[in-house]
Enzyme design. Structure first.
Site, PDB file in Angstrom:
ATOM      1  N   CYS A   1       0.819  -1.213   0.000  1.00 41.17           N
ATOM      2  CA  CYS A   1       0.000   0.000   0.000  1.00 41.17           C
ATOM      3  C   CYS A   1       0.850   1.259   0.000  1.00 41.17           C
ATOM      4  O   CYS A   1       0.513   2.255  -0.637  1.00 41.17           O
ATOM      5  CB  CYS A   1      -0.910   0.017   1.220  1.00 41.17           C
ATOM      6  SG  CYS A   1      -1.886  -1.476   1.466  1.00 41.17           S
TER       7      CYS A   1
ATOM      8  N   ASP B   1      -2.943  -3.761   7.420  1.00 40.17           N
ATOM      9  CA  ASP B   1      -4.073  -4.577   7.858  1.00 40.17           C
ATOM     10  C   ASP B   1      -4.049  -5.971   7.231  1.00 40.17           C
ATOM     11  O   ASP B   1      -4.364  -6.970   7.887  1.00 40.17           O
ATOM     12  CB  ASP B   1      -5.388  -3.888   7.497  1.00 40.17           C
ATOM     13  CG  ASP B   1      -5.618  -2.628   8.306  1.00 40.17           C
ATOM     14  OD1 ASP B   1      -4.725  -2.243   9.085  1.00 40.17           O
ATOM     15  OD2 ASP B   1      -6.690  -2.020   8.170  1.00 40.17           O
TER      16      ASP B   1
ATOM     17  N   CYS C   1      -2.220   3.013   3.030  1.00 43.41           N
ATOM     18  CA  CYS C   1      -2.936   1.947   3.721  1.00 43.41           C
ATOM     19  C   CYS C   1      -4.156   2.517   4.443  1.00 43.41           C
ATOM     20  O   CYS C   1      -4.315   3.723   4.577  1.00 43.41           O
ATOM     21  CB  CYS C   1      -1.997   1.234   4.688  1.00 43.41           C
ATOM     22  SG  CYS C   1      -2.417  -0.507   4.963  1.00 43.41           S
ATOM     23  N   ASP C   2      -5.011   1.628   4.923  1.00 41.01           N
ATOM     24  CA  ASP C   2      -6.343   2.013   5.378  1.00 41.01           C
ATOM     25  C   ASP C   2      -6.369   3.167   6.375  1.00 41.01           C
ATOM     26  O   ASP C   2      -7.191   4.071   6.269  1.00 41.01           O
ATOM     27  CB  ASP C   2      -7.033   0.803   6.021  1.00 41.01           C
ATOM     28  CG  ASP C   2      -7.392  -0.276   5.025  1.00 41.01           C
ATOM     29  OD1 ASP C   2      -7.001  -0.145   3.854  1.00 41.01           O
ATOM     30  OD2 ASP C   2      -8.044  -1.252   5.427  1.00 41.01           O
TER      31      ASP C   2
ATOM     32  N   CYS D   1      -5.114  -2.367  -1.571  1.00 35.99           N
ATOM     33  CA  CYS D   1      -5.971  -3.474  -2.013  1.00 35.99           C
ATOM     34  C   CYS D   1      -7.014  -2.982  -3.011  1.00 35.99           C
ATOM     35  O   CYS D   1      -7.682  -1.976  -2.788  1.00 35.99           O
ATOM     36  CB  CYS D   1      -6.643  -4.120  -0.813  1.00 35.99           C
ATOM     37  SG  CYS D   1      -5.465  -4.845   0.346  1.00 35.99           S
TER      38      CYS D   1
ATOM     39  N   SER E   1     -13.461  -5.731   7.654  1.00 37.53           N
ATOM     40  CA  SER E   1     -12.661  -5.237   6.545  1.00 37.53           C
ATOM     41  C   SER E   1     -13.584  -4.695   5.467  1.00 37.53           C
ATOM     42  O   SER E   1     -14.721  -5.162   5.308  1.00 37.53           O
ATOM     43  CB  SER E   1     -11.809  -6.373   5.973  1.00 37.53           C
ATOM     44  OG  SER E   1     -11.313  -6.040   4.699  1.00 37.53           O
TER      45      SER E   1
END
Length: 559
Positions: free
Chosen positions: A50, A82, A123-124, A195, A473
């Protein structure tokens, strides 16, 4: 709170000579002390795809900032991957990292009295963490998304990280041979980027674009494509213009901006995590936002994008079809976003979308024509009942049966539930309860991708419900309900469920109910005692003491 910015401080006369001396050591010359100081919050790290491409974007942005006549100071922030920590104790640190990221950016920008900040993340939690900080700081600021990953390919079909989790579930259920599992695992992640479906990272990048805090069209670009670096450079130039005009974050992060972001999240079929994160960003911006706002907007915004996890396509497909600008133009034409909301460029949403076609391009079905949406109304719903008096969040579309009443199968942690699923102990009609995984109880509110993927892989996705005070998720789908509040750790009703109790999930009535009479519940509540804290020192201990309810964004600086 007013912070004296560094460009003011270092020109404040001879008393600032020590400040200037320190800056000379990092490259400042006499003329540079008159220039604005722009921080670059760089989330580069090589432990996850990511964020693996961020350094290139940071270098490009810094070069453009210097060329535009400002001085830059780069600093790092953190990431928890994650997809790597999923299903482990390490996942407890994921939501915690959102707060660490926000605190670190706020600390450096205010501690060094910077005039503006450009944040980069992939990333998230990079995205909501950065946005919480920008809302707190209220300086000219912009977010640059590191970009989405391109899909992997196996047996002629696009695959993502979720394909691996679901393949594992199929393998454990005896439905997939080991060589096939290995082949899917090797092909799923072909390079840098977040992702690839409309999971949490791409959902939040889309929401930030809708908020007006990143450039038009930037939220669905692939990390490895040249346009991503070009967008980072353009973001730097736009930020310099914002510095000159005095356009700060809170002028953009208004109530109208948040309503626009919610509408886009619904239209693209985004992650349940967007609810948690937008609530937290709004809190930081001083904007009142509640779960009821999500429900109200859900009722009037259709899902127009056919995207994974429940759909067919990935973010790069959405980008080719016109991306978030195309979705927003359709929403704007139907009165579902506020065209007068401001963006970081100084344009309004309507001005920014002026040249975007009103209809999606022909020959594709990633973005559906308005007359034939994927679903007539939004997919993220707030459920309430005696099991969630403050509310819970569920994806209510894409399941064959939106209602289930069945026996509760109660687990005190995620790992025990996964073990039971793999051991074939969960049967059609069961309602899996995973509790003590909430913000305080986990602590850290882990994502339940492993158990939900195991359920899907076992072929139980349409016949088994799952309820948790943890999270899901963005890759999760099925009859699943998360963010149950109050959580078990503070005595929420989910703590009182017994094995075999009848539990109802009714997505159409937006009901989450424990079918136990009030007298029995009162008896159980009187006997309930909180569990001792799982951690007595360190960051998880601090987090558990500070964090608030998921229904309010799980913030750590609440009243």
């Amino acid at each position: 709170m007013t912070i004296e910015r560094r460009s003011e401080a270092i020109t404040a006369g001879d008393r600032r000579a020590p400040n200037r001396s320190m800056l000379r050591a990092v490259g400042f010359g006499d003329a540079d002390f008159q220039k604005p100081i722009v921080g670059v919050a760089n989330a580069y790290i090589n432990l996850t795809p990511c964020n693996a491409g961020i350094q290139t974007l940071s270098d490009r942005a810094m070069a453009e900032l210097k060329a535009a006549g400002v001085m830059t100071q780069v600093f790092g922030t953190i990431t928890v991957a994650d997809g790597i920590s999923m299903g482990t104790e390490g996942m407890k640190y994921s939501l915690v990292s959102r707060e660490v990221i926000a605190d670190s950016i706020e600390t450096v920008v205010n501690g060094q009295s910077m005039d503006a900040v450009l944040t980069l993340g992939g990333c998230d939690k990079n995205m909501p963490g950065a946005m919480i900080a920008l809302a707190r700081l209220d300086v000219p600021s912009i977010f640059v998304y590191a970009g989405t990953i391109k899909p992997g390919c196996h047996a002629g079909r696009d695959i993502t990280i979720v394909s691996v989790f679901e393949a594992l579930g199929q393998y454990e259920a005896g439905k997939l041979p080991k060589p096939e599992l290995d082949a899917i695992e090797r092909a799923a992640i072909p390079g840098a980027g977040a992702c690839g479906g409309m999971f949490t990272a791409n959902t939040m990048s889309s929401a930030i674009e809708a908020l007006g805090m990143s450039l038009k069209g930037s939220s669905t670009m692939a990390a490895e494509d040249a346009e991503k670096a070009d967008s980072a450079g353009e973001s730097a130039r736009v930020l310099v213009a914002a510095v000159k005009s005095g356009l700060t974050a809170r002028r953009i992060l208004t109530r109208k901006a948040f309503e626009n972001a919610i509408a886009v999240v619904m239209a693209v079929g985004g992650s349940t995590n967007a609810v948690l994160h937008l609530l937290a960003i709004a809190h930081a911006a001083g904007v009142k936002l509640t779960l009821d706002d999500f429900e109200e907007i859900r009722g009037r915004v259709p899902v127009v994008c056919d995207l994974k996890p429940s759909g067919r396509y990935v973010a790069t497909d959405l980008h080719r079809a016109g991306g978030v600008p195309q979705v927003m133009k359709m929403l704007l034409d139907h009165g579902l976003v506020h065209g007068d909301a401001l963006t970081i460029t100084g344009q309004t949403i309507a001005e920014a979308l002026q040249n975007v076609p009103s209809e999606p391009p022909a020959g594709q079905d990633v973005i559906r024509h308005w007359s034939r949406p994927v679903y007539a109304s939004g997919h993220l719903s707030t459920l309430r009942g005696n099991l969630a008096t403050e509310g819970a969040v569920a994806k209510i579309t894409g399941v064959k049966s939106p209602r289930i009443t069945g026996p509760a199968r109660v687990f005190e942690r995620e790992e025990d539930a996964v073990q039971a699923i793999f051991a074939h102990k969960i049967k059609p009609g069961d309602v899996v309860i995973i509790r003590n995984e909430g913000p305080k109880g986990g602590p850290g509110m882990r994502e339940m991708l492993s158990p939900t993927s195991a359920i899907i892989g076992a072929g139980l996705g349409d016949s088994v419900g799952l309820i948790t005070d943890g999270r899901f998720s963005g890759a999760t789908y099925g009859l699943v309900v998360g963010h149950v509040a109050p959580e078990a750790a503070v005595g929420g009703t989910i703590a009182l469920v017994h094995e075999g109790d009848r539990v109802t999930i009714d997505a159409e009535k937006r009901l989450l109910q424990l079918e136990v009479d009030d007298a029995e519940l009162a008896k159980r509540r009187a006997a309930w005692k909180p569990k001792p804290p799982r951690y007595t020192s360190g960051v998880l201990h601090k987090y558990a003491r500070l964090v608030g309810s998921a229904s309010q964004g799980a913030v750590t600086d609440g009243a």
